[in-house]
Motif scaffolding. Structure first.
Motif, PDB file in Angstrom:
ATOM      1  N   GLY A   1       0.815  -1.206   0.000  1.00  0.00           N
ATOM      2  CA  GLY A   1       0.000   0.000   0.000  1.00  0.00           C
ATOM      3  C   GLY A   1       0.845   1.249   0.000  1.00  0.00           C
ATOM      4  O   GLY A   1       2.079   1.189   0.017  1.00  0.00           O
ATOM      5  N   VAL A   2       0.160   2.385  -0.004  1.00  0.00           N
ATOM      6  CA  VAL A   2       0.808   3.695  -0.006  1.00  0.00           C
ATOM      7  C   VAL A   2       0.134   4.546   1.059  1.00  0.00           C
ATOM      8  O   VAL A   2      -1.099   4.591   1.140  1.00  0.00           O
ATOM      9  N   ALA A   3       0.958   5.216   1.863  1.00  0.00           N
ATOM     10  CA  ALA A   3       0.436   6.117   2.892  1.00  0.00           C
ATOM     11  C   ALA A   3       1.050   7.492   2.714  1.00  0.00           C
ATOM     12  O   ALA A   3       2.224   7.626   2.353  1.00  0.00           O
ATOM     13  N   ILE A   4       0.254   8.517   2.980  1.00  0.00           N
ATOM     14  CA  ILE A   4       0.724   9.900   2.914  1.00  0.00           C
ATOM     15  C   ILE A   4       1.083  10.332   4.328  1.00  0.00           C
ATOM     16  O   ILE A   4       0.250  10.245   5.239  1.00  0.00           O
ATOM     17  N   GLN A   5       2.309  10.809   4.515  1.00  0.00           N
ATOM     18  CA  GLN A   5       2.696  11.348   5.820  1.00  0.00           C
ATOM     19  C   GLN A   5       1.837  12.575   6.102  1.00  0.00           C
ATOM     20  O   GLN A   5       1.592  13.386   5.209  1.00  0.00           O
ATOM     21  N   GLN A   6       1.373  12.693   7.335  1.00  0.00           N
ATOM     22  CA  GLN A   6       0.431  13.756   7.681  1.00  0.00           C
ATOM     23  C   GLN A   6       1.039  14.841   8.569  1.00  0.00           C
ATOM     24  O   GLN A   6       0.326  15.616   9.181  1.00  0.00           O
ATOM     25  N   GLY A   7       2.368  14.923   8.638  1.00  0.00           N
ATOM     26  CA  GLY A   7       3.042  15.894   9.509  1.00  0.00           C
ATOM     27  C   GLY A   7       2.743  17.346   9.193  1.00  0.00           C
ATOM     28  O   GLY A   7       2.716  18.188  10.081  1.00  0.00           O
ATOM     29  N   GLY A   8       2.518  17.700   7.945  1.00  0.00           N
ATOM     30  CA  GLY A   8       2.267  19.091   7.566  1.00  0.00           C
ATOM     31  C   GLY A   8       0.796  19.436   7.491  1.00  0.00           C
ATOM     32  O   GLY A   8       0.426  20.454   6.911  1.00  0.00           O
ATOM     33  N   GLY A   9      -0.070  18.580   8.034  1.00  0.00           N
ATOM     34  CA  GLY A   9      -1.516  18.792   7.933  1.00  0.00           C
ATOM     35  C   GLY A   9      -2.141  17.696   7.087  1.00  0.00           C
ATOM     36  O   GLY A   9      -1.463  17.035   6.313  1.00  0.00           O
ATOM     37  N   ARG A  10      -3.434  17.495   7.253  1.00  0.00           N
ATOM     38  CA  ARG A  10      -4.124  16.398   6.563  1.00  0.00           C
ATOM     39  C   ARG A  10      -4.101  16.582   5.050  1.00  0.00           C
ATOM     40  O   ARG A  10      -4.498  17.626   4.539  1.00  0.00           O
ATOM     41  N   ARG A  11      -3.605  15.557   4.352  1.00  0.00           N
ATOM     42  CA  ARG A  11      -3.578  15.551   2.893  1.00  0.00           C
ATOM     43  C   ARG A  11      -4.146  14.240   2.385  1.00  0.00           C
ATOM     44  O   ARG A  11      -3.880  13.177   2.948  1.00  0.00           O
ATOM     45  N   THR A  12      -4.880  14.331   1.293  1.00  0.00           N
ATOM     46  CA  THR A  12      -5.425  13.148   0.634  1.00  0.00           C
ATOM     47  C   THR A  12      -4.763  13.001  -0.739  1.00  0.00           C
ATOM     48  O   THR A  12      -4.066  13.910  -1.200  1.00  0.00           O
ATOM     49  N   PHE A  13      -5.016  11.874  -1.399  1.00  0.00           N
ATOM     50  CA  PHE A  13      -4.472  11.691  -2.742  1.00  0.00           C
ATOM     51  C   PHE A  13      -4.986  12.776  -3.695  1.00  0.00           C
ATOM     52  O   PHE A  13      -4.276  13.191  -4.600  1.00  0.00           O
ATOM     53  N   GLY A  14      -6.202  13.250  -3.472  1.00  0.00           N
ATOM     54  CA  GLY A  14      -6.751  14.317  -4.301  1.00  0.00           C
ATOM     55  C   GLY A  14      -6.047  15.648  -4.129  1.00  0.00           C
ATOM     56  O   GLY A  14      -6.129  16.510  -4.999  1.00  0.00           O
ATOM     57  N   ASP A  15      -5.326  15.823  -3.014  1.00  0.00           N
ATOM     58  CA  ASP A  15      -4.590  17.060  -2.751  1.00  0.00           C
ATOM     59  C   ASP A  15      -3.210  17.072  -3.403  1.00  0.00           C
ATOM     60  O   ASP A  15      -2.538  18.112  -3.402  1.00  0.00           O
ATOM     61  N   ILE A  16      -2.764  15.953  -3.923  1.00  0.00           N
ATOM     62  CA  ILE A  16      -1.400  15.823  -4.433  1.00  0.00           C
ATOM     63  C   ILE A  16      -1.459  15.560  -5.934  1.00  0.00           C
ATOM     64  O   ILE A  16      -2.119  14.618  -6.385  1.00  0.00           O
ATOM     65  N   ALA A  17      -0.755  16.364  -6.691  1.00  0.00           N
ATOM     66  CA  ALA A  17      -0.794  16.276  -8.153  1.00  0.00           C
ATOM     67  C   ALA A  17       0.051  15.118  -8.687  1.00  0.00           C
ATOM     68  O   ALA A  17       1.089  14.779  -8.124  1.00  0.00           O
ATOM     69  N   ASN A  18      -0.447  14.533  -9.760  1.00  0.00           N
ATOM     70  CA  ASN A  18       0.292  13.558 -10.566  1.00  0.00           C
ATOM     71  C   ASN A  18       0.738  12.320  -9.784  1.00  0.00           C
ATOM     72  O   ASN A  18       1.853  11.833  -9.968  1.00  0.00           O
ATOM     73  N   THR A  19      -0.133  11.810  -8.918  1.00  0.00           N
ATOM     74  CA  THR A  19       0.221  10.581  -8.205  1.00  0.00           C
ATOM     75  C   THR A  19       0.089   9.387  -9.143  1.00  0.00           C
ATOM     76  O   THR A  19      -0.730   9.377 -10.055  1.00  0.00           O
ATOM     77  N   GLY A  20       0.901   8.390  -8.896  1.00  0.00           N
ATOM     78  CA  GLY A  20       0.828   7.181  -9.707  1.00  0.00           C
ATOM     79  C   GLY A  20       1.605   6.052  -9.076  1.00  0.00           C
ATOM     80  O   GLY A  20       2.633   6.271  -8.425  1.00  0.00           O
ATOM     81  N   VAL A  21       1.097   4.850  -9.246  1.00  0.00           N
ATOM     82  CA  VAL A  21       1.793   3.655  -8.778  1.00  0.00           C
ATOM     83  C   VAL A  21       1.837   2.668  -9.945  1.00  0.00           C
ATOM     84  O   VAL A  21       0.894   2.581 -10.727  1.00  0.00           O
ATOM     85  N   LEU A  22       2.957   1.967 -10.045  1.00  0.00           N
ATOM     86  CA  LEU A  22       3.150   0.991 -11.108  1.00  0.00           C
ATOM     87  C   LEU A  22       3.725  -0.275 -10.489  1.00  0.00           C
ATOM     88  O   LEU A  22       4.688  -0.205  -9.719  1.00  0.00           O
ATOM     89  N   VAL A  23       3.115  -1.416 -10.794  1.00  0.00           N
ATOM     90  CA  VAL A  23       3.615  -2.716 -10.339  1.00  0.00           C
ATOM     91  C   VAL A  23       4.038  -3.469 -11.589  1.00  0.00           C
ATOM     92  O   VAL A  23       3.229  -3.658 -12.502  1.00  0.00           O
ATOM     93  N   ARG A  24       5.302  -3.899 -11.613  1.00  0.00           N
ATOM     94  CA  ARG A  24       5.862  -4.567 -12.795  1.00  0.00           C
ATOM     95  C   ARG A  24       6.565  -5.850 -12.396  1.00  0.00           C
ATOM     96  O   ARG A  24       7.175  -5.921 -11.342  1.00  0.00           O
ATOM     97  N   GLU A  25       6.486  -6.803 -13.292  1.00  0.00           N
ATOM     98  CA  GLU A  25       7.307  -8.010 -13.189  1.00  0.00           C
ATOM     99  C   GLU A  25       8.137  -8.049 -14.461  1.00  0.00           C
ATOM    100  O   GLU A  25       7.589  -8.219 -15.562  1.00  0.00           O
ATOM    101  N   GLY A  26       9.437  -7.824 -14.322  1.00  0.00           N
ATOM    102  CA  GLY A  26      10.280  -7.716 -15.502  1.00  0.00           C
ATOM    103  C   GLY A  26       9.846  -6.515 -16.322  1.00  0.00           C
ATOM    104  O   GLY A  26       9.754  -5.399 -15.826  1.00  0.00           O
TER     105      GLY A  26
END
Length: 176
Positions: A95-120
């Motif tokens: 999974g992915v977690a956003i550190q909340q030290g600077g105030g509450r942030r959601t994935f919608g608050d952060i631009a250009n997020t992306g995750v990629l899972v690859r095998e080879g």
């Protein structure tokens, strides 16, 4: 005779996001992997892998960590060597977690997020967290041991409203 399907062997999970605007607190997203025992695959994780750690047997390593999202392409990367995991483990949740030290942030608050899972060179999963814009943490993929056929992967986009420590305790819970 056993099956000829080798299943999933060694995967890389990579994460990207854009840095915070100038003057705003940095956006820090983290990849977290939870490994669950064959005796209780939905219980507490046997161990967690995240920034500053690796699995005790060296099969799961976070080899690139970013605290800001500054970089080219994917800023964090974790390798999961499923074929080397002990038979004592039956499930791995990433999974992915956003550190909340600077105030509450959601994935919608952060631009250009992306995750990629690859095998080879094969993409198993690509996601931009758009469906989980309200969440502060999310599961991405689950790997389960399938007897003699090895490991299978299952996309599991599931959002949480939790800080990284709470998320680590909840991420492998059985979905209801």
């Amino acid at each position: 005779m056993g099956g000829l399907n080798k299943g999933v062997g060694k995967v890389e999970v990579t994460l990207k996001w854009d840095p915070a605007p100038i003057g705003a607190p940095a956006h820090d997203l983290d990849i977290i992997a939870g490994v669950y025992g064959a005796e209780d695959p939905f219980g507490a994780p046997v161990f967690l892998v995240h920034f500053g750690s690796r699995s005790p047997d060296g099969t799961i390593t976070l080899h690139r960590d970013s605290r800001t999202g500054q970089g080219f392409g994917y800023d964090e990367a974790m390798t999961v060597e499923l074929e080397r995991l002990s038979p004592a483990y039956a499930r791995v949740v990433v999974g992915v977690a956003i550190q909340q030290g600077g105030g509450r942030r959601t994935f919608g608050d952060i631009a250009n997020t992306g995750v990629l899972v690859r095998e080879g060179h094969r993409d198993l999963l690509a996601d931009d967290f758009a469906e989980l814009a309200h969440a502060t943490a999310a599961t991405v993929v689950e790997f389960t041991r399938d007897g003699a056929d090895g490991w299978e992967y299952h996309p599991i986009a599931r959002g949480f409203d939790a800080d990284p420590q709470e998320f680590a305790a909840l991420m492998g819970a059985q979905r209801v």
